[in-house]
Scaffold this active site. Structure first.
Site, PDB file in Angstrom:
ATOM      1  N   THR A 176      16.929-111.466 -24.360  1.00 39.03           N
ATOM      2  CA  THR A 176      15.511-111.339 -23.947  1.00 39.03           C
ATOM      3  C   THR A 176      15.189-112.220 -22.730  1.00 39.03           C
ATOM      4  OG1 THR A 176      14.636-113.006 -25.495  1.00 39.03           O
ATOM      5  CG2 THR A 176      14.785-110.741 -26.294  1.00 39.03           C
ATOM      6  N   LEU A 191      10.184-110.809 -21.759  1.00 39.18           N
ATOM      7  CA  LEU A 191       9.586-110.007 -22.820  1.00 39.18           C
ATOM      8  C   LEU A 191      10.552-109.976 -23.997  1.00 39.18           C
ATOM      9  CD1 LEU A 191       7.729-106.870 -21.507  1.00 39.18           C
ATOM     10  CD2 LEU A 191       6.877-108.746 -22.897  1.00 39.18           C
ATOM     11  N   HIS A 192      10.175-110.617 -25.069  1.00 35.18           N
ATOM     12  CA  HIS A 192      11.088-110.725 -26.216  1.00 35.18           C
ATOM     13  C   HIS A 192      11.021-109.490 -27.124  1.00 35.18           C
ATOM     14  CE1 HIS A 192      11.786-114.825 -24.997  1.00 35.18           C
ATOM     15  NE2 HIS A 192      10.485-115.081 -25.056  1.00 35.18           N
ATOM     16  N   ASP A 193       9.892-109.335 -27.819  1.00 29.58           N
ATOM     17  CA  ASP A 193       9.809-108.292 -28.858  1.00 29.58           C
ATOM     18  C   ASP A 193      10.066-106.866 -28.351  1.00 29.58           C
ATOM     19  OD1 ASP A 193       9.263-110.339 -30.581  1.00 29.58           O
ATOM     20  OD2 ASP A 193       7.112-109.969 -30.683  1.00 29.58           O
TER      21      ASP A 193
END
Ligand SMILES: [Ca+2]
Length: 310
Positions: free
Chosen positions: A193, A238-240
Site C-alpha cells: 500500500t 491509499l491502504h484499504d
C-alpha cells in the site's frame, strides 16, 4: 450477475475505508452481500454511522451490520490524528436515514454464508476482531469462505510503531486467529500500500469528475494528503482500496506465498506480521503477501470507479 464475486466488506470508516467502499460500490465484478463494521479508526458508533452515511450518499443499498466495539483482549486504540474526531475528517455527508441490521455482524456473516450456494470472499479493511470472532463462533462455516483479502500488516516496517501496521496492532490476537485459520489469505499490507500512491495531479482529476462522489473522494484524498506531508509525498498512500482492487483485478498486485506469524508479546514489536523467508522457515505458507502493485492501473481503476456514479 452470477459471475460477480460475492463479498462481505468488514471496515472501520475511516477515510481510506470510505474510498474503498465507494470504489467497490459500482463495480461490475463484485457483488457486496453486506458491509460489516468494527471499532478501529474510531469508535464503533462513529465508524458504523460513517459506513451508513457513505453508503447512502453513494446510493449503495446493501445490508450493514455492527460488530465488536473493542478488540478481543486489548483496549481500543483509535486513529483520530489521521481520520479526525468523526472518523471522516469532517466530510460534508448528510446524516443517514438507513438503519443497521438488527443482528450482529458475525451472525449476519453466518446467515449470508449459510444461504449462499457460492463461497464468499471476505474483505477486512479494519482490525480483524469481527473475522476472528466469526471463525471462533462458526467454525463449521470456515469452508464457505473463498478467501480473506485483507488490508493489514507489513513485512517490512510499520505505521503505528516502527514494526507494526495499525489494523494488526489494534487487535493482534484476532489477527493471530485469522492467520492460523487455514483459510486462504491475501495480505495487502504496507509493503504494497505504500506503493499505492495517488499523486496530487491525480487527486485533482478525481475532484473534477462531474458527480458528487468524485468531489467527495477528491476532497477525502486531499485530507489524507495533509497527513502524508511528513512522509515527503505530494499526494497520499491509499491502504484499504488496494484490498478492493486486488479482488476486482488480482493481477494488479504481485504476491509471494509466505508463512506469516503475528507477534503478540514483543515489547517493541507487538502486532508485527513476521514473514518467515527462506527454506528453513517458510514452511506451509499461510498467506499470499502482496509486495508490488501496478500503480497506474490502480489509480485508473480508482478514477473509473468514481465516474460510474451519477
Ligand atoms: Ca480501515
Amino acid at each position: 450477475m452470477t459471475d460477480k464475486i460475492p463479498v462481505i466488506i468488514d471496515c472501520d470508516p475511516g477515510l481510506d475505508d470510505a474510498v474503498a467502499l465507494l470504489m467497490a460500490g459500482r463495480n461490475e465484478n463484485i457483488d457486496i452481500k453486506a458491509v460489516t463494521v468494527v471499532a478501529g479508526n474510531q469508535t464503533l458508533e462513529k465508524v458504523g454511522n460513517n459506513a451508513l452515511r457513505i453508503l447512502e450518499y453513494g446510493g449503495i443499498h446493501v445490508p450493514v451490520s455492527f460488530g465488536f466495539e473493542k478488540p478481543m483482549v486489548r483496549k481500543l486504540n483509535i486513529a483520530a490524528e489521521v481520520h479526525g474526531e468523526d472518523g471522516l475528517y469532517g466530510a460534508k455527508i448528510p446524516k443517514s436515514t438507513m438503519k443497521p441490521s438488527d443482528i450482529h455482524a458475525i451472525d449476519l456473516m453466518a446467515k449470508i454464508l449459510k444461504e449462499s450456494d457460492r463461497k464468499i470472499t471476505f474483505i477486512p479493511i479494519g482490525p480483524l476482531t469481527n473475522i476472528a470472532m466469526f471463525l471462533r463462533r462458526y467454525p463449521e462455516l470456515k469452508d464457505k469462505i473463498e478467501r480473506i483479502v485483507l488490508m493489514g500488516g507489513a513485512i517490512n516496517g510499520g505505521n503505528m510503531t516502527s514494526s507494526a501496521e495499525f489494523n494488526i496492532y489494534v487487535d493482534p490476537e484476532a489477527a493471530d486467529i485469522v492467520f492460523r485459520s487455514k483459510v486462504p489469505i491475501t495480505m495487502c499490507g504496507l509493503d504494497v500500500t505504500h506503493k499505492a500512491i495517488v499523486f496530487k495531479e491525480e487527486i485533482e482529476k478525481i475532484k473534477s469528475i462531474d458527480n458528487k462522489i468524485g468531489k467527495l473522494v477528491g476532497e477525502t484524498l486531499e485530507n489524507l494528503s495533509k497527513y502524508h506531508v511528513e512522509d515527503g509525498i505530494e499526494g497520499c498512500y491509499l491502504h484499504d482500496p488496494v484490498a478492493i482492487a486486488c479482488v476486482i483485478n488480482p493481477s494488479i498486485v504481485k504476491t509471494m506465498p509466505l508463512k506469516v506469524d503475528i507477534e503478540l508479546q514483543g515489547k517493541y514489536t507487538r502486532g508485527a506480521t513476521v514473514g518467515n523467508f527462506g527454506r528453513r522457515f517458510n514452511h506451509n505458507p499461510n498467506a499470499d503477501v502482496a509486495f508490488d502493485i501496478d500503480r497506474e492501473s490502480f489509480v485508473q481503476e480508482l478514477i473509473e470507479s468514481m465516474k460510474r456514479y451519477r
